[in-house]
Design an enzyme around this catalytic site. Structure first.
Site, PDB file in Angstrom:
ATOM      1  N   PRO A  55      72.742  52.212  47.149  1.00  0.00           N
ATOM      2  CA  PRO A  55      73.878  51.442  47.567  1.00  0.00           C
ATOM      3  C   PRO A  55      74.610  51.734  48.844  1.00  0.00           C
ATOM      4  O   PRO A  55      74.534  50.971  49.756  1.00  0.00           O
ATOM      5  CB  PRO A  55      74.808  51.511  46.388  1.00  0.00           C
ATOM      6  N   GLU A  56      75.395  52.724  48.965  1.00  0.00           N
ATOM      7  CA  GLU A  56      76.389  52.719  50.042  1.00  0.00           C
ATOM      8  C   GLU A  56      75.812  53.250  51.357  1.00  0.00           C
ATOM      9  O   GLU A  56      74.662  53.659  51.417  1.00  0.00           O
ATOM     10  CB  GLU A  56      77.637  53.484  49.591  1.00  0.00           C
TER      11      GLU A  56
END
Length: 289
Positions: free
Chosen positions: A2-3
DNA sequence: CCTACCACCTGTAAGC
DNA sequence: TGCTTACAGGTGGTAG
Protein backbone atom coordinates in the site's frame (compact mmCIF):
# COMPACT_ATOMS: atom_id res chain seq x y z
CA UNK A 1 1.72 -3.13 -0.93
CA UNK A 2 0.00 0.00 0.00
CA UNK A 3 1.61 3.20 1.11
CA UNK A 4 4.43 5.29 -0.32
CA UNK A 5 7.41 3.48 1.28
CA UNK A 6 6.16 0.04 0.25
CA UNK A 7 5.45 1.21 -3.30
CA UNK A 8 8.89 2.82 -3.48
CA UNK A 9 10.48 -0.47 -2.40
CA UNK A 10 8.67 -2.13 -5.32
CA UNK A 11 9.64 0.66 -7.73
CA UNK A 12 13.31 0.20 -6.88
CA UNK A 13 13.00 -3.51 -7.49
CA UNK A 14 11.37 -2.88 -10.86
CA UNK A 15 14.12 -0.39 -11.73
CA UNK A 16 16.77 -2.99 -10.96
CA UNK A 17 15.14 -5.98 -12.61
CA UNK A 18 13.03 -4.61 -15.45
CA UNK A 19 14.48 -1.35 -16.78
CA UNK A 20 16.38 -1.85 -20.02
CA UNK A 21 14.64 -5.12 -20.83
CA UNK A 22 12.21 -5.80 -23.66
CA UNK A 23 8.83 -7.39 -22.99
CA UNK A 24 8.28 -10.42 -25.24
CA UNK A 25 4.64 -10.76 -24.36
CA UNK A 26 2.10 -10.07 -21.63
CA UNK A 27 -0.59 -12.46 -20.40
CA UNK A 28 -3.70 -11.19 -18.68
CA UNK A 29 -4.95 -13.90 -16.33
CA UNK A 30 -7.83 -11.99 -14.74
CA UNK A 31 -9.95 -9.29 -16.40
CA UNK A 32 -10.50 -7.34 -13.19
CA UNK A 33 -6.77 -6.61 -12.95
CA UNK A 34 -6.97 -4.59 -16.18
CA UNK A 35 -10.40 -2.99 -15.68
CA UNK A 36 -8.83 0.48 -15.77
CA UNK A 37 -7.49 -0.26 -19.23
CA UNK A 38 -10.58 0.84 -21.14
CA UNK A 39 -9.69 -0.95 -24.39
CA UNK A 40 -9.52 -4.33 -22.63
CA UNK A 41 -7.02 -7.06 -21.84
CA UNK A 42 -6.23 -8.03 -25.43
CA UNK A 43 -5.39 -4.43 -26.25
CA UNK A 44 -3.12 -4.19 -23.19
CA UNK A 45 -1.29 -7.34 -24.29
CA UNK A 46 -0.87 -5.93 -27.79
CA UNK A 47 0.53 -2.63 -26.53
CA UNK A 48 3.11 -4.38 -24.36
CA UNK A 49 4.39 -6.96 -26.84
CA UNK A 50 7.87 -6.08 -28.08
CA UNK A 51 8.29 -2.81 -26.17
CA UNK A 52 11.23 -1.97 -23.94
CA UNK A 53 11.02 -0.61 -20.40
CA UNK A 54 12.90 2.68 -20.14
CA UNK A 55 12.26 3.79 -16.56
CA UNK A 56 10.43 2.99 -13.33
CA UNK A 57 8.69 5.99 -11.78
CA UNK A 58 6.36 6.72 -8.89
CA UNK A 59 4.11 9.41 -7.52
CA UNK A 60 2.48 8.67 -4.17
CA UNK A 61 1.16 5.11 -4.35
CA UNK A 62 1.10 5.01 -8.18
CA UNK A 63 3.96 3.27 -9.94
CA UNK A 64 4.61 3.21 -13.68
CA UNK A 65 7.07 1.81 -16.16
CA UNK A 66 7.86 4.24 -18.99
CA UNK A 67 7.93 2.35 -22.29
CA UNK A 68 9.92 3.08 -25.43
CA UNK A 69 6.60 3.17 -27.29
CA UNK A 70 5.98 6.51 -25.58
CA UNK A 71 3.24 5.10 -23.34
CA UNK A 72 3.46 3.99 -19.71
CA UNK A 73 2.46 0.79 -17.95
CA UNK A 74 0.70 2.04 -14.83
CA UNK A 75 0.64 -0.23 -11.77
CA UNK A 76 -1.46 0.33 -8.69
CA UNK A 77 -1.03 -2.25 -5.96
CA UNK A 78 -4.36 -1.51 -4.28
CA UNK A 79 -4.62 -3.30 -0.94
CA UNK A 80 -2.85 -6.53 -1.77
CA UNK A 81 -0.97 -6.20 -5.06
CA UNK A 82 2.55 -7.52 -5.51
CA UNK A 83 5.04 -7.17 -8.34
CA UNK A 84 7.25 -10.24 -8.26
CA UNK A 85 10.39 -11.25 -10.14
CA UNK A 86 10.01 -14.96 -10.90
CA UNK A 87 11.67 -17.50 -13.19
CA UNK A 88 9.54 -18.12 -16.30
CA UNK A 89 9.31 -21.75 -15.24
CA UNK A 90 7.87 -20.98 -11.79
CA UNK A 91 4.30 -22.28 -11.41
CA UNK A 92 1.56 -19.66 -11.56
CA UNK A 93 0.82 -18.07 -8.20
CA UNK A 94 -2.68 -18.59 -6.83
CA UNK A 95 -3.56 -14.95 -7.42
CA UNK A 96 -1.47 -14.33 -10.54
CA UNK A 97 -3.28 -11.62 -12.54
CA UNK A 98 -0.81 -10.50 -15.21
CA UNK A 99 2.47 -11.98 -16.36
CA UNK A 100 5.16 -10.14 -18.32
CA UNK A 101 7.64 -12.40 -20.12
CA UNK A 102 10.87 -10.92 -21.46
CA UNK A 103 12.70 -11.27 -24.76
CA UNK A 104 15.99 -12.11 -23.00
CA UNK A 105 14.44 -15.27 -21.55
CA UNK A 106 15.20 -13.99 -18.03
CA UNK A 107 12.85 -13.69 -15.08
CA UNK A 108 9.21 -12.64 -15.51
CA UNK A 109 7.62 -9.68 -13.84
CA UNK A 110 4.35 -10.92 -12.34
CA UNK A 111 1.43 -8.96 -10.93
CA UNK A 112 -0.12 -10.98 -8.14
CA UNK A 113 -3.12 -9.56 -6.27
CA UNK A 114 -5.36 -11.41 -3.84
CA UNK A 115 -8.13 -8.83 -3.47
CA UNK A 116 -7.99 -7.38 -7.00
CA UNK A 117 -8.29 -3.78 -5.83
CA UNK A 118 -5.09 -3.07 -7.72
CA UNK A 119 -4.47 -3.28 -11.43
CA UNK A 120 -2.49 -2.42 -14.56
CA UNK A 121 -3.19 -0.17 -17.53
CA UNK A 122 -1.25 1.17 -20.49
CA UNK A 123 -1.76 4.90 -20.78
CA UNK A 124 -0.42 7.95 -22.58
CA UNK A 125 1.80 10.34 -20.62
CA UNK A 126 0.26 13.74 -19.94
CA UNK A 127 1.19 16.90 -18.00
CA UNK A 128 0.58 16.26 -14.31
CA UNK A 129 0.57 18.40 -11.20
CA UNK A 130 3.74 20.13 -10.07
CA UNK A 131 5.03 20.20 -13.64
CA UNK A 132 5.65 16.48 -13.89
CA UNK A 133 4.75 14.16 -16.75
CA UNK A 134 2.52 11.32 -15.54
CA UNK A 135 0.14 8.66 -16.90
CA UNK A 136 -3.30 10.03 -17.69
CA UNK A 137 -5.04 8.57 -14.64
CA UNK A 138 -2.40 10.07 -12.32
CA UNK A 139 -3.01 13.62 -13.57
CA UNK A 140 -5.25 14.49 -10.60
CA UNK A 141 -2.87 13.07 -7.97
CA UNK A 142 -0.97 15.63 -5.90
CA UNK A 143 2.83 15.51 -5.59
CA UNK A 144 4.01 13.35 -2.72
CA UNK A 145 6.09 14.89 0.08
CA UNK A 146 9.26 13.04 -0.94
CA UNK A 147 9.25 14.65 -4.39
CA UNK A 148 11.81 17.46 -4.74
CA UNK A 149 9.15 19.80 -6.12
CA UNK A 150 6.68 19.37 -3.24
CA UNK A 151 5.14 22.79 -2.56
CA UNK A 152 4.67 23.16 1.20
CA UNK A 153 3.05 26.63 1.14
CA UNK A 154 0.53 25.41 -1.43
CA UNK A 155 -0.22 22.36 0.73
CA UNK A 156 -0.76 24.55 3.82
CA UNK A 157 -3.17 26.76 1.92
CA UNK A 158 -5.05 23.80 0.45
CA UNK A 159 -5.44 22.16 3.88
CA UNK A 160 -6.82 25.32 5.45
CA UNK A 161 -9.33 25.75 2.64
CA UNK A 162 -10.73 22.33 3.49
CA UNK A 163 -13.71 21.82 5.82
CA UNK A 164 -12.88 18.42 7.18
CA UNK A 165 -10.78 16.56 9.74
CA UNK A 166 -6.98 16.49 9.55
CA UNK A 167 -6.64 12.77 8.89
CA UNK A 168 -9.19 12.89 6.07
CA UNK A 169 -7.05 15.63 4.53
CA UNK A 170 -3.84 13.58 4.91
CA UNK A 171 -5.52 10.62 3.20
CA UNK A 172 -6.86 12.73 0.32
CA UNK A 173 -4.48 11.94 -2.54
CA UNK A 174 -5.41 15.15 -4.33
CA UNK A 175 -3.99 17.21 -1.42
CA UNK A 176 -0.84 15.21 -0.76
CA UNK A 177 -0.18 11.72 -2.10
CA UNK A 178 1.46 8.63 -0.70
CA UNK A 179 0.09 8.77 2.85
CA UNK A 180 -2.28 5.96 3.88
CA UNK A 181 -3.82 4.74 7.11
CA UNK A 182 -0.60 3.61 8.81
CA UNK A 183 1.57 6.62 8.09
CA UNK A 184 -1.27 9.10 8.70
CA UNK A 185 -1.66 7.75 12.24
CA UNK A 186 2.11 7.73 12.79
CA UNK A 187 2.49 11.30 11.45
CA UNK A 188 -0.34 12.56 13.66
CA UNK A 189 1.25 10.92 16.70
CA UNK A 190 4.62 12.50 15.91
CA UNK A 191 2.96 15.90 15.54
CA UNK A 192 0.82 15.50 18.67
CA UNK A 193 -2.37 16.24 16.74
CA UNK A 194 -5.76 14.51 16.80
CA UNK A 195 -7.15 12.97 13.62
CA UNK A 196 -10.43 14.87 13.89
CA UNK A 197 -8.87 18.30 14.30
CA UNK A 198 -10.76 20.64 11.94
CA UNK A 199 -8.43 21.61 9.12
CA UNK A 200 -9.58 25.23 9.06
CA UNK A 201 -8.34 25.73 12.65
CA UNK A 202 -4.81 24.47 12.01
CA UNK A 203 -1.94 26.90 12.38
CA UNK A 204 0.66 26.82 9.59
CA UNK A 205 3.25 25.47 12.04
CA UNK A 206 0.96 22.56 12.93
CA UNK A 207 0.48 21.66 9.27
CA UNK A 208 4.24 21.80 8.79
CA UNK A 209 4.73 19.58 11.84
CA UNK A 210 2.40 16.83 10.69
CA UNK A 211 3.84 16.90 7.18
CA UNK A 212 7.37 16.73 8.60
CA UNK A 213 6.23 13.79 10.73
CA UNK A 214 4.95 12.02 7.63
CA UNK A 215 8.22 12.62 5.78
CA UNK A 216 10.31 11.35 8.69
CA UNK A 217 8.25 8.24 9.31
CA UNK A 218 8.06 7.34 5.62
CA UNK A 219 11.80 7.80 5.17
CA UNK A 220 12.46 5.62 8.20
CA UNK A 221 10.06 2.99 6.88
CA UNK A 222 11.78 3.06 3.50
CA UNK A 223 15.13 2.45 5.17
CA UNK A 224 13.60 -0.63 6.83
CA UNK A 225 12.22 -1.97 3.55
CA UNK A 226 8.64 -0.92 4.36
CA UNK A 227 5.97 -2.07 6.81
CA UNK A 228 4.72 -5.63 6.66
CA UNK A 229 2.48 -7.51 9.08
CA UNK A 230 2.19 -10.55 6.83
CA UNK A 231 3.39 -12.00 3.55
CA UNK A 232 1.08 -9.76 1.51
CA UNK A 233 3.52 -6.85 1.63
CA UNK A 234 6.76 -7.82 -0.01
CA UNK A 235 9.38 -6.49 -2.41
CA UNK A 236 9.91 -7.92 -5.91
CA UNK A 237 11.85 -10.79 -4.37
CA UNK A 238 9.04 -11.69 -1.98
CA UNK A 239 10.79 -10.32 1.12
CA UNK A 240 9.00 -8.38 3.89
CA UNK A 241 10.22 -5.09 5.38
CA UNK A 242 10.53 -4.78 9.15
CA UNK A 243 9.24 -1.28 9.94
CA UNK A 244 6.24 -2.78 11.76
CA UNK A 245 8.58 -3.07 14.76
CA UNK A 246 9.05 0.70 14.77
CA UNK A 247 5.41 1.75 14.63
CA UNK A 248 4.41 3.88 17.63
CA UNK A 249 0.60 3.72 17.49
CA UNK A 250 -0.71 1.85 14.44
CA UNK A 251 -1.95 -1.59 15.46
CA UNK A 252 -0.94 -0.98 19.10
CA UNK A 253 -4.32 -0.65 20.83
CA UNK A 254 -3.93 -0.92 24.61
CA UNK A 255 -0.11 -0.79 24.51
CA UNK A 256 1.85 2.06 26.09
CA UNK A 257 2.54 5.28 24.23
CA UNK A 258 6.32 5.56 23.95
CA UNK A 259 6.17 9.23 24.91
CA UNK A 260 3.80 9.32 27.89
CA UNK A 261 2.90 5.74 28.79
CA UNK A 262 -0.85 6.12 28.23
CA UNK A 263 -2.68 3.22 26.59
CA UNK A 264 -3.00 3.68 22.83
CA UNK A 265 -6.66 3.89 21.79
CA UNK A 266 -8.38 2.67 18.66
CA UNK A 267 -11.39 4.46 17.20
CA UNK A 268 -13.57 3.42 14.29
CA UNK A 269 -13.03 5.99 11.56
CA UNK A 270 -13.96 6.04 7.89
CA UNK A 271 -14.81 2.33 7.90
CA UNK A 272 -11.38 1.50 9.27
CA UNK A 273 -9.36 2.22 12.41
CA UNK A 274 -7.50 5.18 13.83
CA UNK A 275 -4.87 4.63 16.49
CA UNK A 276 -3.75 7.50 18.70
CA UNK A 277 -2.52 8.45 22.16
CA UNK A 278 -5.30 9.93 24.32
CA UNK A 279 -2.85 12.17 26.20
CA UNK A 280 -0.45 13.28 23.43
CA UNK A 281 -3.31 13.70 20.94
CA UNK A 282 -6.33 15.00 22.85
CA UNK A 283 -9.60 15.19 20.96
CA UNK A 284 -10.41 18.81 20.08
CA UNK A 285 -13.63 20.28 21.49
CA UNK A 286 -14.84 20.84 17.98
CA UNK A 287 -14.07 17.78 15.93
CA UNK A 288 -14.51 16.77 12.30
CA UNK A 289 -15.19 13.06 11.91
C1' DC B 1 -18.25 23.09 -6.62
C1' DC B 2 -17.07 20.20 -2.17
C1' DT B 3 -17.40 16.42 1.24
C1' DA B 4 -18.75 11.76 2.95
C1' DC B 5 -19.96 7.24 2.07
C1' DC B 6 -19.96 2.83 -0.17
C1' DA B 7 -18.82 -0.72 -3.28
C1' DC B 8 -15.35 -3.30 -5.11
C1' DC B 9 -12.70 -8.40 -3.50
C1' DT B 10 -10.37 -12.43 -0.83
C1' DG B 11 -8.58 -14.25 3.26
C1' DT B 12 -7.74 -14.64 8.17
C1' DA B 13 -8.84 -14.38 12.97
C1' DA B 14 -11.91 -13.95 16.64
C1' DG B 15 -16.37 -14.86 18.77
C1' DC B 16 -20.38 -17.84 19.62
C1' DT C 1 -15.90 -28.27 15.05
C1' DG C 2 -18.47 -25.29 12.32
C1' DC C 3 -20.81 -20.88 11.27
C1' DT C 4 -20.89 -15.80 11.45
C1' DT C 5 -18.88 -11.45 11.85
C1' DA C 6 -15.29 -8.05 11.84
C1' DC C 7 -11.41 -6.40 9.80
C1' DA C 8 -7.26 -5.56 6.54
C1' DG C 9 -1.47 -0.78 4.05
C1' DG C 10 -6.91 1.95 -1.33
C1' DT C 11 -9.53 4.19 -4.76
C1' DG C 12 -13.30 5.86 -7.69
C1' DG C 13 -17.98 6.93 -8.42
C1' DT C 14 -21.77 9.10 -6.70
C1' DA C 15 -25.28 10.95 -3.47
C1' DG C 16 -26.07 14.73 -0.81
Amino acid sequence: MPELPEVEVVRRGAATFAVGRTIAHAEVHHPRAVRRHAAGGADLEARLAGVAIAEAERRGKFLWLALDSGEALLVHLGMSGQLLVQPPTAPPEKHLRVRLAFADGGPDLRFVDQRTFGGLSVEPLVPGRGGRTVPRSVAHIAPDPLEPGFDLPAFRAAVRRRRTGLKRALLDQTLVSGIGNIYADEALWRAGLHYARPTETLRPAEIDRVLAGAVEVMNAALAAGGTSFDSLYVNVNGESGYFDRSLQVYGREGLECARCGSAVRRDAFMNRSSFSCPRCQPRPRRAHG
